[in-house]
Design an enzyme around this catalytic site. Structure first.
Site, mmCIF file in Angstrom:
data_model
loop_
_atom_site.group_PDB
_atom_site.id
_atom_site.type_symbol
_atom_site.label_atom_id
_atom_site.label_comp_id
_atom_site.label_asym_id
_atom_site.label_seq_id
_atom_site.Cartn_x
_atom_site.Cartn_y
_atom_site.Cartn_z
ATOM 1 N N ASP A 46 0.804 -1.079 -0.165
ATOM 2 C CA ASP A 46 -0.062 -0.023 -0.061
ATOM 3 C C ASP A 46 0.996 1.339 -0.029
ATOM 4 O OD1 ASP A 46 0.884 -0.131 2.727
ATOM 5 O OD2 ASP A 46 -1.065 -0.038 3.518
ATOM 6 N N SER A 47 2.387 1.057 -0.091
ATOM 7 C CA SER A 47 3.064 2.013 -0.173
ATOM 8 C C SER A 47 2.835 2.858 -1.679
ATOM 9 C CB SER A 47 4.611 1.697 -0.192
ATOM 10 O OG SER A 47 4.849 0.661 -0.887
ATOM 11 N N ASP A 85 -0.726 -6.378 -0.512
ATOM 12 C CA ASP A 85 -1.269 -5.526 0.936
ATOM 13 C C ASP A 85 -2.728 -5.260 1.221
ATOM 14 O OD1 ASP A 85 0.390 -4.766 2.854
ATOM 15 O OD2 ASP A 85 1.262 -3.118 1.991
ATOM 16 N N LYS A 115 -0.840 -9.615 3.022
ATOM 17 C CA LYS A 115 -0.372 -9.052 3.992
ATOM 18 C C LYS A 115 -1.026 -8.020 4.808
ATOM 19 C CE LYS A 115 3.291 -5.888 3.640
ATOM 20 N NZ LYS A 115 2.835 -4.812 4.541
ATOM 21 N N GLU A 117 -0.976 -5.513 8.611
ATOM 22 C CA GLU A 117 -0.209 -4.860 9.702
ATOM 23 C C GLU A 117 -0.525 -5.038 11.134
ATOM 24 O OE1 GLU A 117 0.796 -0.718 8.947
ATOM 25 O OE2 GLU A 117 1.284 -1.130 6.898
ATOM 26 N N GLU A 184 9.714 -4.305 10.295
ATOM 27 C CA GLU A 184 10.362 -3.062 9.602
ATOM 28 C C GLU A 184 10.704 -1.963 10.626
ATOM 29 O OE1 GLU A 184 7.371 -0.924 6.985
ATOM 30 O OE2 GLU A 184 8.357 0.767 6.631
HETATM 31 O O1 KIV Z 1 3.456 -1.123 1.577
HETATM 32 C C1 KIV Z 1 4.674 -1.567 1.413
HETATM 33 O O2 KIV Z 1 5.344 -1.313 0.455
HETATM 34 C C2 KIV Z 1 5.431 -2.192 2.507
HETATM 35 C C3 KIV Z 1 6.978 -2.605 2.442
HETATM 36 C C4 KIV Z 1 7.448 -1.417 2.784
HETATM 37 C C5 KIV Z 1 7.059 -3.650 3.640
HETATM 38 O O3 KIV Z 1 4.798 -2.619 3.377
#
Ligand code: KIV
Length: 283
Positions: A46-47, A85, A115, A117, A184
């Site tokens: 989600d970056s 994510d 994924k 968090e 992280e």
């Molecule tokens: O969203 C993302 O790209 C991430 C990575 C930086 C681990 O969670």
């Protein structure tokens, strides 16, 4: 001959002490290059809210957006294992919400895992998603979706109480079923200790070399993300400068009438000069 990476092949790599590679990608072209390079796992993080959409954090990203980007990456990857994510508020509300959205990411993007968090607090979600047959990568330490609660993007696990909490989170997400966990911005010695204590794969970002694998945001490692470079990022190439040079050269050549030249034009299939002269007279 490269082989498709799976949960089993990745866990076997950990067993053999082989390092696992992970990079982010959000589009078809980049994911194809990364797949051909033999990167083991790709994260549609989600970056993308920051790298692709220009927000200052990841919080605005929606499920619909994750699906658009995720599909493009899913289509590109032959061998690379695809992790998507779960965006902010797509799993925190309830276990049922988490299960439904994890299912959408797998069905609509052909992802291999999701994924999410958080440590102990998201274990019910991790358990339910894993039990439904979807592999889960957890994410602990600095968790960007909690940026407001953490007061910024800060190293986590400093000091004895925090170190114990991060280790306990790792053990909890493993117990709930996670096969992989991103660590992280965790102090390197703590990340190495966690890695030695768990059977799941640890993927570090700003967590030192003692993890089972590493992840970086691809724009960061290619020098495409502006002047601020976090300490843990190594620039493996300066693609940003190469792009700037190419854009400047294109701008100059088009404006000078140098591009397109003969080698870049369909000269052979052109009409005869006589025909074009007739056409010019007709109109
Ligand atoms: O969203 C993302 O790209 C991430 C990575 C930086 C681990 O969670």
């Amino acid at each position: 001959m490269p082989k498709k990476n799976t949960v089993a092949t990745l866990l076997a790599m950990k067993e053999r002490g082989e390092k696992i590679t992970q990079l982010t990608a959000y589009d078809y072209s980049t994911a194809r290059i990364l797949d051909a390079a033999g990167i083991n796992t790709v994260l549609v993080g989600d970056s993308l809210g920051m790298t692709m959409q220009g927000y200052e954090d990841t919080l605005p990203v929606t499920m619909e957006e994750m699906i658009v980007y995720g599909r493009s990456v899913g289509r590109a990857c032959q061998n690379t294992f695809v992790i998507l994510d779960m965006p902010f508020m797509s799993y925190q509300v309830s276990v049922a919400q988490a299960l439904e959205n994890a299912g959408r990411l797998i069905k609509e993007c052909r992802a291999n895992a999701v994924k999410l968090e958080g440590g102990s607090r998201v274990c019910p979600q991790i358990r339910a998603i894993t039990e439904s047959g979807i592999p889960v990568c957890a994410h602990i330490g600095m968790t960007p979706q909690s940026v407001n609660a953490m007061g910024g993007f800060k190293v986590q696990g400093k000091g004895e109480d925090n170190a114990r909490r991060v280790l306990e989170d790792a053990l909890a997400v493993q117990e709930a079923g996670a096969f992989m966990c991103v660590l992280e911005c965790v102090p390197p010695k703590l990340a190495a200790l966690i890695t030695s204590k768990v059977k799941m794969i640890t993927i570090g970002i700003g967590a030192g070399a003692g993890c089972d694998g590493q992840v970086l945001v691809y724009q960061d490692m290619l020098g495409m993300s502006g002047d601020f470079v976090p300490k843990f990022v190594k620039r493996f190439a300066d693609v940003g400068s190469i792009m700037s040079e190419a854009f400047n050269a294109y701008d100059a050549e088009v404006k000078a009438g140098q591009f397109p030249d003969a080698p870049h034009s369909y000269v052979k299939s052109d009409c005869s000069d006589e025909f074009l002269a007739k056409l010019a007279q007709e109109y």
